[in-house]
Design an enzyme around this catalytic site. Structure first.
Site, PDB file in Angstrom:
ATOM      1  N   LYS B  80       0.856  -1.186   0.000  1.00 51.62           N
ATOM      2  CA  LYS B  80       0.000   0.000   0.000  1.00 51.62           C
ATOM      3  C   LYS B  80       0.894   1.239   0.000  1.00 51.62           C
ATOM      4  O   LYS B  80       1.887   1.271   0.750  1.00 51.62           O
ATOM      5  CB  LYS B  80      -0.891  -0.029   1.248  1.00 51.62           C
ATOM      6  CG  LYS B  80      -1.909   1.099   1.346  1.00 51.62           C
ATOM      7  CD  LYS B  80      -2.763   0.938   2.603  1.00 51.62           C
ATOM      8  CE  LYS B  80      -3.853   1.981   2.719  1.00 51.62           C
ATOM      9  NZ  LYS B  80      -4.693   1.811   3.922  1.00 51.62           N
ATOM     10  N   SER B 155      -9.764   1.747   3.111  1.00 58.06           N
ATOM     11  CA  SER B 155      -8.914   2.514   2.240  1.00 58.06           C
ATOM     12  C   SER B 155      -7.874   1.688   1.475  1.00 58.06           C
ATOM     13  O   SER B 155      -7.341   2.158   0.472  1.00 58.06           O
ATOM     14  CB  SER B 155      -8.171   3.579   3.043  1.00 58.06           C
ATOM     15  OG  SER B 155      -7.257   2.994   3.945  1.00 58.06           O
ATOM     16  N   SER B 179      -9.801  -0.490   7.392  1.00 56.08           N
ATOM     17  CA  SER B 179      -9.219  -0.319   6.047  1.00 56.08           C
ATOM     18  C   SER B 179      -8.524  -1.549   5.477  1.00 56.08           C
ATOM     19  O   SER B 179      -8.138  -1.539   4.307  1.00 56.08           O
ATOM     20  CB  SER B 179      -8.245   0.858   6.032  1.00 56.08           C
ATOM     21  OG  SER B 179      -8.956   2.063   5.997  1.00 56.08           O
TER      22      SER B 179
END
Lengths: 106, 487
Positions: B80, B155, B179
């Site tokens: 990420k 997210s 997330s």
């Protein structure tokens, strides 16, 4: 599907939200259209969040962290750190190995 | 050929061990896969092909000398774009860090490299991990591989979508209020948010410091355990890192699971939770009952306050943490600014997207002197009541089962104009974050529309091993983790 907003507007003290003053505190220059949208959304969100005001919290200590934390200080020994060059790698403007900013004190 | 991309990391590791292919070949195949399909999925923000192949060749050299560093040596892992990797971009999905190149590695990055993993690409996310759909990225909208018209969750939507569509076998994400878990559920893969303090936050730009955790995504539970094994552990550079012994997580998967008491919190099956989600999770509960576990009805009475408490605490912490993006030292600097104050406010106006501005402003409001007691301090008190609900429940149960999200993935744009509805996507995950407990998600069904549904297993602090074992029992008896989308 939508969730019902559980609390009524009366829970929150409907003080005027001075958005410009808050935006000033957090140093964000809002565009006019953003100011209007955010003001409306802030009002809806604070109304929703105000439902916590009905919870009895008498005698409850605030929980500031997910784990019980205590002060952790390392030994006072110098360790490795970035070189000047590395530290300045992402600086938007620089001069003489320093970050360049506008004059602050006249 | 396509099936190779959906093999587990464990199976790929066996292929490397048998020398049926090299890590360089494997990495090249995944990079080609990304190049072929990512125009549709849009999970990746950047790739450094040369660096990844260099790491893969180094792995092959180790293997040739009989010096491999562990089960994930030579296996590609996506990151990420909020986890620092030296020499790589670290945009956090924000324009304010568009040109930032990380000068250092996060603790988890170091650990992955010490384990020989090949780091492949930077994955999309909601700007500064603020969102539940990845639509808040300043760069692109990642799509749900099961249906490209739907969001992948957020997210960590890029990480979840990339694993889901076979662009990488493993990925790291971060979870502040859901997330990792909500996108894992939306994409039908496994993900775990660990106990707060188990994984170092060093090198993870802070959103809400009191709940942020890095964690793995994988195609199955065994791979999740393997990646967790590498990243978990004490780190002196994170002051909240816990000094706990890390067990061998594989051992939890190898031995038979003893009957345990599984709590079903009635508040997580209330109004607002979609019928299909309730039915799929209900079937999973029946499965566990049929395996001889005791199913216990429990109550977590302060659940309805979790969203307001979370969004007060999180925005307050974020407003403070994001003050560092000031246009002075390492971020975008407005070209129209004429004085120092102007640099702050104009750079932040230009560099931050609407959701980030909204949360910083909300956080500043709840921390301001007139409102601090009514919102921030009171929220922290209610947070304690939420955490105590879990402590009391865990006196009688070993783990808790719940849905992960109130619905399956939703369509693009559906919640973008109504931030409060977007926040409510986190209704099943935020309380666990506030309490600092581990939450593991596995797929437990599909909706009629063909979208995955996730089961959330919640454990006692530092009981990740038990959660992995419980999840494994379900996974073994179902084929959900072997299904994959056609792209």
């Amino acid at each position: 599907m939508t969730f019902r907003i559980r609390c009524t507007i009366s829970i929150r003290d409907m003080d005027h939200i001075d958005l410009d003053s808050i935006a000033g505190l957090c140093r964000i220059d809002l565009a006019d259209e953003e100011r209007k949208t955010i003001a409306e959304q802030l009002d809806t969100m604070l109304t929703y969040m105000a439902q916590i005001k009905v919870v009895d919290v008498e005698g409850i200590e605030p929980m500031l962290h997910a784990s019980a934390i205590h002060s952790i200080l390392r030994d006072d020994q110098p360790g490795e750190s970035f070189s000047t060059e590395t530290a300045l790698l992402n600086a938007p403007e620089q001069k003489n190995n320093q970050i360049l900013v506008p004059r602050i004190v006249e | 050929m396509e099936e190779l991309f959906f093999k587990s990391a464990e199976a790929l590791g066996q292929m490397l061990a048998q020398k049926s292919l090299s890590s360089a070949e494997l990495t090249q195949m995944f990079i080609q896969r990304i190049k072929a399909i990512d125009a549709k999925v849009q999970a990746f923000l950047s790739l450094d092909e040369e660096k990844s192949l260099r790491q893969a060749r180094a792995s092959d050299e180790r293997r040739a000398k009989g010096q491999i560093l562990g089960p994930l040596d030579g296996i590609p892992v996506g990151m990420k774009d909020v986890i620092a990797e030296k020499g790589q971009p670290l945009t956090c999905g924000s324009e304010i860090l568009e040109h930032y190149i990380s000068p250092y590695d996060a603790a988890v990055t170091e650990r992955l490299q010490r384990a020989g993993a090949v780091l492949v690409g930077r994955l999309n996310l909601d700007e500064f991990a603020m969102g539940s759909s990845t639509e808040n990225s300043a760069y692109q909208k990642t799509r749900n591989p099961w249906n490209l018209e739907y969001v992948p969750g957020g997210s960590s939507g890029g990480s979840a979508a990339a694993v889901c569509c076979g662009e990488v076998p493993l990925a790291l994400g971060s979870d502040t209020g859901g997330s990792i878990r909500q996108p894992a559920a939306c994409c039908g893969i496994a993900g775990i948010k660990t106990t707060y303090g188990l994984v170092s936050r060093y090198g993870l730009p802070a959103l809400a410091s009191s709940t942020d955790q890095i964690g793995p995504f994988a195609r199955n539970v065994a791979d999740l355990a393997a990646l967790l094994q590498i990243i978990a552990g004490y780190d002196e550079r994170d002051s909240t890192s816990c000094r706990v012994d890390i067990p061998d997580y594989r051992k939890f998967l190898d031995r038979p699971l003893k009957p345990c008491r599984l709590g079903i919190p009635r508040e997580y099956f209330a109004e607002g939770i979609d019928g299909e989600v309730q039915r799929a999770v209900g079937k999973a509960i029946e499965f566990y009952g049929a395996q001889g576990h005791q199913i216990v009805d429990i109550s977590l009475p302060h659940t309805s306050y979790a969203i307001p408490v979370y969004y007060i605490v999180m925005t307050a912490e974020a407003s403070s943490n994001l003050a560092r993006y000031d246009g002075i030292r390492y971020t975008h600097r407005s070209q129209t600014a004429t004085n120092a104050l102007d640099i702050y406010s104009k750079s932040r106006r230009e560099g931050f997207g609407s959701e980030v501005k909204r949360r910083i402003i909300l956080g500043t409001y709840v921390l301001s002197s007139d409102h601090r007691d009514a919102y921030y301090i009171r929220a922290q008190k209610v947070r304690r009541l939420i955490a105590e609900d879990f402590s009391k429940a865990f006196e009688n149960v070993d783990a808790i089962l719940s849905p992960t999200a109130p619905t399956t993935a939703f369509k693009f744009g559906e919640k973008m104009d109504d931030p409060l509805q977007m926040y409510l996507s986190d209704v099943c995950t935020v309380a666990i974050s506030l309490a600092g407990l581990p939450g593991l998600v596995i797929p437990c069904g599909f909706s009629e529309a063909g979208l995955p549904i996730g089961l959330q297993l919640i454990g006692k602090a530092f009981h990740e091993g038990e959660l992995l074992a419980i999840a494994k029992q379900f996974e073994k008896a179902h084929d959900f983790s072997q299904r994959y989308p056609k792209i």
